[in-house]
Design a protein around this motif. Structure first.
Motif, PDB file in Angstrom:
ATOM      1  N   LYS A 131       9.294 -15.432   7.684  1.00  0.00           N
ATOM      2  CA  LYS A 131       8.488 -14.197   7.599  1.00  0.00           C
ATOM      3  C   LYS A 131       7.388 -14.192   8.654  1.00  0.00           C
ATOM      4  O   LYS A 131       7.128 -13.170   9.279  1.00  0.00           O
ATOM      5  CB  LYS A 131       7.878 -14.036   6.202  1.00  0.00           C
ATOM      6  N   GLU A 132       6.726 -15.341   8.841  1.00  0.00           N
ATOM      7  CA  GLU A 132       5.671 -15.431   9.856  1.00  0.00           C
ATOM      8  C   GLU A 132       6.246 -15.205  11.252  1.00  0.00           C
ATOM      9  O   GLU A 132       5.636 -14.514  12.070  1.00  0.00           O
ATOM     10  CB  GLU A 132       4.984 -16.796   9.790  1.00  0.00           C
ATOM     11  N   LEU A 133       7.410 -15.746  11.511  1.00  0.00           N
ATOM     12  CA  LEU A 133       8.029 -15.576  12.815  1.00  0.00           C
ATOM     13  C   LEU A 133       8.486 -14.138  13.027  1.00  0.00           C
ATOM     14  O   LEU A 133       8.300 -13.567  14.108  1.00  0.00           O
ATOM     15  CB  LEU A 133       9.200 -16.553  12.989  1.00  0.00           C
ATOM     16  N   GLU A 134       9.060 -13.524  12.006  1.00  0.00           N
ATOM     17  CA  GLU A 134       9.465 -12.114  12.093  1.00  0.00           C
ATOM     18  C   GLU A 134       8.263 -11.241  12.413  1.00  0.00           C
ATOM     19  O   GLU A 134       8.340 -10.345  13.261  1.00  0.00           O
ATOM     20  CB  GLU A 134      10.089 -11.648  10.781  1.00  0.00           C
TER      21      GLU A 134
ATOM     22  N   LEU B 164       4.374   0.771  18.093  1.00  0.00           N
ATOM     23  CA  LEU B 164       5.372  -0.161  18.626  1.00  0.00           C
ATOM     24  C   LEU B 164       6.067  -0.931  17.502  1.00  0.00           C
ATOM     25  O   LEU B 164       7.278  -1.155  17.553  1.00  0.00           O
ATOM     26  CB  LEU B 164       4.732  -1.131  19.617  1.00  0.00           C
ATOM     27  N   ALA B 165       5.311  -1.332  16.496  1.00  0.00           N
ATOM     28  CA  ALA B 165       5.885  -2.089  15.376  1.00  0.00           C
ATOM     29  C   ALA B 165       6.866  -1.247  14.569  1.00  0.00           C
ATOM     30  O   ALA B 165       7.882  -1.756  14.084  1.00  0.00           O
ATOM     31  CB  ALA B 165       4.783  -2.613  14.466  1.00  0.00           C
ATOM     32  N   ILE B 166       6.589   0.034  14.447  1.00  0.00           N
ATOM     33  CA  ILE B 166       7.447   0.921  13.635  1.00  0.00           C
ATOM     34  C   ILE B 166       8.551   1.551  14.478  1.00  0.00           C
ATOM     35  O   ILE B 166       9.721   1.526  14.094  1.00  0.00           O
ATOM     36  CB  ILE B 166       6.595   2.028  12.960  1.00  0.00           C
TER      37      ILE B 166
ATOM     38  N   ASN C 227      -1.950  -1.696   6.068  1.00  0.00           N
ATOM     39  CA  ASN C 227      -2.589  -2.411   4.957  1.00  0.00           C
ATOM     40  C   ASN C 227      -2.274  -3.903   4.989  1.00  0.00           C
ATOM     41  O   ASN C 227      -3.116  -4.728   4.642  1.00  0.00           O
ATOM     42  CB  ASN C 227      -2.188  -1.811   3.614  1.00  0.00           C
ATOM     43  N   LYS C 228      -1.065  -4.252   5.410  1.00  0.00           N
ATOM     44  CA  LYS C 228      -0.693  -5.660   5.477  1.00  0.00           C
ATOM     45  C   LYS C 228      -1.354  -6.341   6.670  1.00  0.00           C
ATOM     46  O   LYS C 228      -1.896  -7.431   6.555  1.00  0.00           O
ATOM     47  CB  LYS C 228       0.835  -5.787   5.581  1.00  0.00           C
ATOM     48  N   ARG C 229      -1.305  -5.703   7.811  1.00  0.00           N
ATOM     49  CA  ARG C 229      -1.798  -6.318   9.053  1.00  0.00           C
ATOM     50  C   ARG C 229      -3.319  -6.258   9.182  1.00  0.00           C
ATOM     51  O   ARG C 229      -3.930  -7.156   9.746  1.00  0.00           O
ATOM     52  CB  ARG C 229      -1.151  -5.585  10.228  1.00  0.00           C
ATOM     53  N   TYR C 230      -3.924  -5.179   8.646  1.00  0.00           N
ATOM     54  CA  TYR C 230      -5.369  -4.968   8.754  1.00  0.00           C
ATOM     55  C   TYR C 230      -5.955  -4.618   7.385  1.00  0.00           C
ATOM     56  O   TYR C 230      -6.364  -3.481   7.147  1.00  0.00           O
ATOM     57  CB  TYR C 230      -5.672  -3.842   9.763  1.00  0.00           C
ATOM     58  N   PRO C 231      -6.004  -5.579   6.478  1.00  0.00           N
ATOM     59  CA  PRO C 231      -6.461  -5.294   5.114  1.00  0.00           C
ATOM     60  C   PRO C 231      -7.917  -4.835   5.037  1.00  0.00           C
ATOM     61  O   PRO C 231      -8.297  -4.179   4.059  1.00  0.00           O
ATOM     62  CB  PRO C 231      -6.265  -6.623   4.377  1.00  0.00           C
TER      63      PRO C 231
ATOM     64  N   GLU D  76     -10.240   3.058   4.507  1.00  0.00           N
ATOM     65  CA  GLU D  76      -9.231   4.036   4.081  1.00  0.00           C
ATOM     66  C   GLU D  76      -9.174   5.217   5.049  1.00  0.00           C
ATOM     67  O   GLU D  76      -8.099   5.726   5.364  1.00  0.00           O
ATOM     68  CB  GLU D  76      -9.563   4.518   2.665  1.00  0.00           C
ATOM     69  N   SER D  77     -10.338   5.632   5.545  1.00  0.00           N
ATOM     70  CA  SER D  77     -10.351   6.756   6.488  1.00  0.00           C
ATOM     71  C   SER D  77      -9.710   6.373   7.820  1.00  0.00           C
ATOM     72  O   SER D  77      -9.023   7.186   8.447  1.00  0.00           O
ATOM     73  CB  SER D  77     -11.774   7.288   6.689  1.00  0.00           C
ATOM     74  N   ALA D  78      -9.905   5.125   8.266  1.00  0.00           N
ATOM     75  CA  ALA D  78      -9.267   4.672   9.504  1.00  0.00           C
ATOM     76  C   ALA D  78      -7.757   4.603   9.335  1.00  0.00           C
ATOM     77  O   ALA D  78      -7.006   5.017  10.221  1.00  0.00           O
ATOM     78  CB  ALA D  78      -9.821   3.312   9.924  1.00  0.00           C
ATOM     79  N   VAL D  79      -7.303   4.101   8.185  1.00  0.00           N
ATOM     80  CA  VAL D  79      -5.861   4.056   7.898  1.00  0.00           C
ATOM     81  C   VAL D  79      -5.293   5.470   7.920  1.00  0.00           C
ATOM     82  O   VAL D  79      -4.222   5.714   8.490  1.00  0.00           O
ATOM     83  CB  VAL D  79      -5.582   3.362   6.541  1.00  0.00           C
ATOM     84  N   ASP D  80      -6.025   6.421   7.345  1.00  0.00           N
ATOM     85  CA  ASP D  80      -5.560   7.815   7.318  1.00  0.00           C
ATOM     86  C   ASP D  80      -5.488   8.393   8.725  1.00  0.00           C
ATOM     87  O   ASP D  80      -4.496   9.028   9.091  1.00  0.00           O
ATOM     88  CB  ASP D  80      -6.470   8.656   6.425  1.00  0.00           C
ATOM     89  N   ARG D  81      -6.525   8.163   9.537  1.00  0.00           N
ATOM     90  CA  ARG D  81      -6.526   8.684  10.918  1.00  0.00           C
ATOM     91  C   ARG D  81      -5.375   8.094  11.726  1.00  0.00           C
ATOM     92  O   ARG D  81      -4.636   8.812  12.400  1.00  0.00           O
ATOM     93  CB  ARG D  81      -7.855   8.349  11.613  1.00  0.00           C
TER      94      ARG D  81
END
Length: 165
Positions: free
Chosen positions: A10-13, A111-113, A135-139, A143-148
């Motif tokens: 998982k870490e390598l993926e 790029l990741a998606i 949420n996984k990469r930048y916990p 919430e507003s930054a995630v939304d933007r």
């Protein structure tokens, strides 16, 4: 097995931003070496691996680092995007006085998606996958930054015209 000398599959993926099936193919083709852990025992030459064995695979960090040196596409970058000659675009250069952390995260997420090794599952809502990645990469991201960021990155906007360039 938690050891600083090994990476889990998982870490390598996540580090290489590839899918489990692609990592499995690399192991099967012996492009990279791994060990398996079973009942506290290490098998240094695993044979007959199946996709459901992926949770038991571990990769030796020095070997992975050596592989990355010879295969730059797999080497994680500090910047989410590096131009062909190795330079970082000015808008993603952390040393630039106008660097935007959110823009950098948005490019990395896109790029990741959607990128060449993207993890997009076309059967699921894009925005949901983008938010899960953030949420996984930048916990600690607000919430507003995630939304933007998720709004900006999402290409599957209802009602938006489908254009191709």
């Amino acid at each position: 097995m938690r050891n600083s000398q090994f990476l889990t599959s998982k870490e390598l993926e996540e580090s290489w931003q590839i899918k489990e099936i692609d990592l499995f193919a690399m192991v099967k083709e012996k492009a990279i070496n791994c060990v398996t852990m079973s009942n506290g025992n290490i098998d240094w030459k695993p044979i007959g691996l199946k996709i459901n064995d992926m949770d038991r695979l571990f990769f030796c960090k020095p070997e992975i680092e050596a592989f990355e040196q010879g295969h730059p596409l797999f080497k994680p970058q500090d910047a989410p995007y590096v131009l062909p000659h190795g330079e970082v675009p000015p808008f993603l250069d952390k040393k630039n006085s106008h660097f935007s952390k959110e823009l950098s995260i948005a490019v990395e997420t896109w790029l990741a998606i959607y990128g060449p090794a993207g993890t997009l599952d076309p059967k699921q809502k894009h925005k949901k996958q983008i938010i899960a990645y953030l949420n996984k990469r930048y916990p600690d991201l607000s919430e507003s930054a995630v939304d933007r960021i998720s709004t900006m990155v999402n290409t599957d906007v209802a009602g938006a015209p489908k254009t191709s360039y």
